[in-house]
Design an enzyme around this catalytic site. Structure first.
Site, PDB file in Angstrom:
ATOM      1  CB  ILE A 154      -1.243  -0.405   1.254  1.00 20.16           C
ATOM      2  CG1 ILE A 154      -2.003  -1.098   1.587  1.00 20.16           C
ATOM      3  CG2 ILE A 154      -1.658   1.623   1.019  1.00 20.16           C
ATOM      4  CD1 ILE A 154      -2.861  -1.698   2.301  1.00 20.16           C
ATOM      5  CE1 TYR A 214      -1.303  -5.353  11.751  1.00 22.40           C
ATOM      6  CE2 TYR A 214      -3.657  -6.138  11.957  1.00 22.40           C
ATOM      7  CZ  TYR A 214      -2.364  -4.946  10.841  1.00 22.40           C
ATOM      8  OH  TYR A 214      -3.008  -4.418   9.766  1.00 22.40           O
ATOM      9  CG  PHE A 265      -7.086 -21.311   6.471  1.00 22.53           C
ATOM     10  CD1 PHE A 265      -6.468 -22.627   6.764  1.00 22.53           C
ATOM     11  CD2 PHE A 265      -6.427 -20.169   5.560  1.00 22.53           C
ATOM     12  CE1 PHE A 265      -4.787 -22.135   6.301  1.00 22.53           C
ATOM     13  CE2 PHE A 265      -5.026 -20.474   4.801  1.00 22.53           C
ATOM     14  CZ  PHE A 265      -4.005 -21.674   5.463  1.00 22.53           C
ATOM     15  N   GLY A 282       8.948  -5.214   2.233  1.00 21.45           N
ATOM     16  CA  GLY A 282       9.305  -4.632   0.600  1.00 21.45           C
ATOM     17  C   GLY A 282      10.086  -4.583   0.445  1.00 21.45           C
ATOM     18  CB  ALA A 318       7.045   0.613   8.191  1.00 20.88           C
ATOM     19  NE  ARG A 342      -4.825 -18.523   8.456  1.00 24.34           N
ATOM     20  CZ  ARG A 342      -4.176 -17.766   7.745  1.00 24.34           C
ATOM     21  NH1 ARG A 342      -2.896 -18.284   6.781  1.00 24.34           N
ATOM     22  NH2 ARG A 342      -5.346 -16.928   6.636  1.00 24.34           N
TER      23      ARG A 342
HETATM   24  P1  NAD Z   1       3.464  -4.306   3.777  1.00 25.76           P
HETATM   25  O1  NAD Z   1       4.457  -6.335   4.339  1.00 25.76           O
HETATM   26  O2  NAD Z   1       3.688  -4.585   1.713  1.00 25.76           O
HETATM   27  O3  NAD Z   1       4.499  -3.212   4.214  1.00 25.76           O
HETATM   28  C1  NAD Z   1       5.011  -2.902   5.217  1.00 25.76           C
HETATM   29  C2  NAD Z   1       6.264  -2.150   4.702  1.00 25.76           C
HETATM   30  O4  NAD Z   1       6.558  -1.950   6.578  1.00 25.76           O
HETATM   31  C3  NAD Z   1       6.683  -3.599   4.078  1.00 25.76           C
HETATM   32  O5  NAD Z   1       7.557  -3.113   3.007  1.00 25.76           O
HETATM   33  C4  NAD Z   1       7.850  -3.742   5.408  1.00 25.76           C
HETATM   34  O6  NAD Z   1       9.069  -4.043   4.770  1.00 25.76           O
HETATM   35  C5  NAD Z   1       7.732  -2.859   6.129  1.00 25.76           C
HETATM   36  N1  NAD Z   1       7.860  -3.005   7.324  1.00 25.76           N
HETATM   37  C6  NAD Z   1       7.963  -4.030   8.227  1.00 25.76           C
HETATM   38  N2  NAD Z   1       8.894  -4.215   9.710  1.00 25.76           N
HETATM   39  C7  NAD Z   1       8.703  -2.611   9.181  1.00 25.76           C
HETATM   40  C8  NAD Z   1       9.948  -2.002  10.271  1.00 25.76           C
HETATM   41  N3  NAD Z   1      10.326  -2.563  11.508  1.00 25.76           N
HETATM   42  N4  NAD Z   1      10.668  -1.140   9.971  1.00 25.76           N
HETATM   43  C9  NAD Z   1      10.545  -0.282   8.428  1.00 25.76           C
HETATM   44  N5  NAD Z   1       9.685  -0.906   7.987  1.00 25.76           N
HETATM   45  C10 NAD Z   1       9.176  -2.034   8.255  1.00 25.76           C
HETATM   46  O7  NAD Z   1       1.841  -4.566   3.701  1.00 25.76           O
HETATM   47  P2  NAD Z   1       0.649  -3.726   3.046  1.00 25.76           P
HETATM   48  O8  NAD Z   1      -0.567  -4.807   3.556  1.00 25.76           O
HETATM   49  O9  NAD Z   1       1.079  -3.045   2.547  1.00 25.76           O
HETATM   50  O10 NAD Z   1       0.260  -2.978   4.601  1.00 25.76           O
HETATM   51  C11 NAD Z   1       0.453  -1.428   4.992  1.00 25.76           C
HETATM   52  C12 NAD Z   1       0.070  -1.125   6.668  1.00 25.76           C
HETATM   53  O11 NAD Z   1      -1.908  -1.259   6.323  1.00 25.76           O
HETATM   54  C13 NAD Z   1       0.437  -1.724   7.570  1.00 25.76           C
HETATM   55  O12 NAD Z   1       0.660  -0.746   8.804  1.00 25.76           O
HETATM   56  C14 NAD Z   1      -0.881  -2.600   7.618  1.00 25.76           C
HETATM   57  O13 NAD Z   1      -0.918  -3.073   9.503  1.00 25.76           O
HETATM   58  C15 NAD Z   1      -2.377  -1.286   7.357  1.00 25.76           C
HETATM   59  N6  NAD Z   1      -3.334  -2.458   6.851  1.00 25.76           N
HETATM   60  C16 NAD Z   1      -3.261  -3.448   5.588  1.00 25.76           C
HETATM   61  C17 NAD Z   1      -3.957  -3.986   5.281  1.00 25.76           C
HETATM   62  C18 NAD Z   1      -4.143  -4.777   4.318  1.00 25.76           C
HETATM   63  O14 NAD Z   1      -5.184  -5.415   3.747  1.00 25.76           O
HETATM   64  N7  NAD Z   1      -3.210  -4.951   3.143  1.00 25.76           N
HETATM   65  C19 NAD Z   1      -6.105  -3.604   6.213  1.00 25.76           C
HETATM   66  C20 NAD Z   1      -5.039  -3.399   7.165  1.00 25.76           C
HETATM   67  C21 NAD Z   1      -4.481  -2.956   7.656  1.00 25.76           C
END
Ligand code: NAD
Length: 302
Positions: free
Chosen positions: A12, A142, A202, A36, A74, A266
């Site tokens: 995102i 989470y 699941f 990422g 992140a 799960r």
């Molecule tokens: P993603 O894993 O693709 O993106 C998360 C990014 O954060 C990655 O690039 C990762 O390398 C980076 N990251 C993780 N831990 C880190 C750290 N300790 N320090 C620096 N960077 C770090 O996930 P996403 O689906 O793009 O989610 C983005 C955000 O949206 C998150 O906060 C997630 O909780 C939230 N979110 C996503 C969804 C969904 O359906 N994808 C739903 C609800 C909330």
């Protein structure tokens, strides 16, 4: 405007970086590349490969860059992993958020935009369609970590001159979503079916989620640069889509004709949910534009 986007090399976050740059903003990305990818990263963004848990490095970046806005995406995002190993999720999502907030207020950042979760913060609600007034009752570490993140932000906002916008996302899907993780069912199903492998559901297929296309989420994050001050917004379509419907929609998009495999639900998983996003419509001017079939058709065959 100068914006720090954390997680800007992820699914995102990288789309938000592209949109902010297209709108003429300066963007600084902080990402530790744990999930990422460099190929997601917009070359016009200033990139720091830094872990948000590393307070000293975060402080140095803020001291140098002096951002107007922080957009914090992140996170550790895997629900089942957070049940198995809660401490890492809490460290990244709670301590990491605290480090960013503390650096933001020291450096006079004006606004903090936060990716929370609607899917995991409300627990298994009695009403299936929930608005923001529904009391959070996270069913996983989470979800708990995101609720704690929200409270940290509200605390820092009350005690300092920091505005915030909190988004509680439904299930987001779209281009660049990781197909190897344990979340991201559209990406996982699409890749398996393209390879001729039957995906695993699941539960019995009746579990539901509310799915939003990533392009719609990006629009909410663009609006949040100016609007929605000090508010929490569900970002959802208010439509329940069952696991069986996901299977059928993706199968149709990629011409897959086999049946799914089934395994038990799960731990930590919510059974049914959809998000009421009326507040986002009224106060942010946001509405989702892409329905599930259209969105899946865009991404499933790639
Ligand atoms: P993603 O894993 O693709 O993106 C998360 C990014 O954060 C990655 O690039 C990762 O390398 C980076 N990251 C993780 N831990 C880190 C750290 N300790 N320090 C620096 N960077 C770090 O996930 P996403 O689906 O793009 O989610 C983005 C955000 O949206 C998150 O906060 C997630 O909780 C939230 N979110 C996503 C969804 C969904 O359906 N994808 C739903 C609800 C909330």
């Amino acid at each position: 405007m100068k914006t720090v986007v954390t997680g800007g090399a992820g699914f995102i976050g990288s789309h938000i970086v592209d949109a902010y740059i297209n709108e003429g903003h300066e963007v600084v990305v902080i990402d530790n590349l744990s999930k990422g990818k460099l190929e997601n990263l917009n070359p016009k963004a200033q990139f720091y490969k830094v872990d948000v848990r590393d307070k000293e490095s975060v402080d140095k970046i803020f001291d140098k860059e002096k951002p107007d806005v922080v957009n914090h995406h992140a996170a550790m995002i895997e629900v089942a992993k957070s049940v198995r190993e809660p401490s890492e999720t809490i460290e990244v999502n709670v301590v990491g958020t605290m480090n960013l907030l503390s650096a933001a207020v020291i450096n006079n950042t004006k606004r903090f935009i936060f990716a929370s979760t609607g899917g995991a913060i409300y627990g298994s609600p009695e009403e299936v369609r929930v608005d923001e007034s529904y009391e959070p009752a996270p069913s996983s570490p989470y979800g708990l970590s995101k609720l704690l993140g929200e409270e940290e932000i509200r605390h820092y906002s009350r005690e300092n001159n920091l505005e915030y916008v909190i988004f509680r996302y439904a299930n987001i899907y779209g281009e660049r979503q990781d197909s190897k993780g344990e979340a991201g069912v559209v990406a996982i199903f699409s890749e398996l079916m393209r390879e001729g492998e039957p995906p695993t559901i699941f539960g019995d297929g009746n579990k539901t989620r509310d799915y939003v296309y990533v392009g719609d989420v990006v629009e909410a994050n663009v609006l949040a640069l100016q609007n929605g001050t000090n508010n929490i917004f569900n970002i959802g379509r208010g439509v329940e889509v069952s696991d069986s419907q996901v299977f059928e929609t993706v199968a149709k998009a990629v011409n897959f004709n086999e049946k799914p495999k089934f395994e038990p639900v799960r731990s930590g998983e919510v059974l049914r949910i959809s998000l009421d996003a009326k507040r986002a419509k009224e106060e942010l001017g946001w509405e989702p534009k892409i329905n599930f079939e259209e969105g899946v058709a865009k991404v499933a065959s790639k």
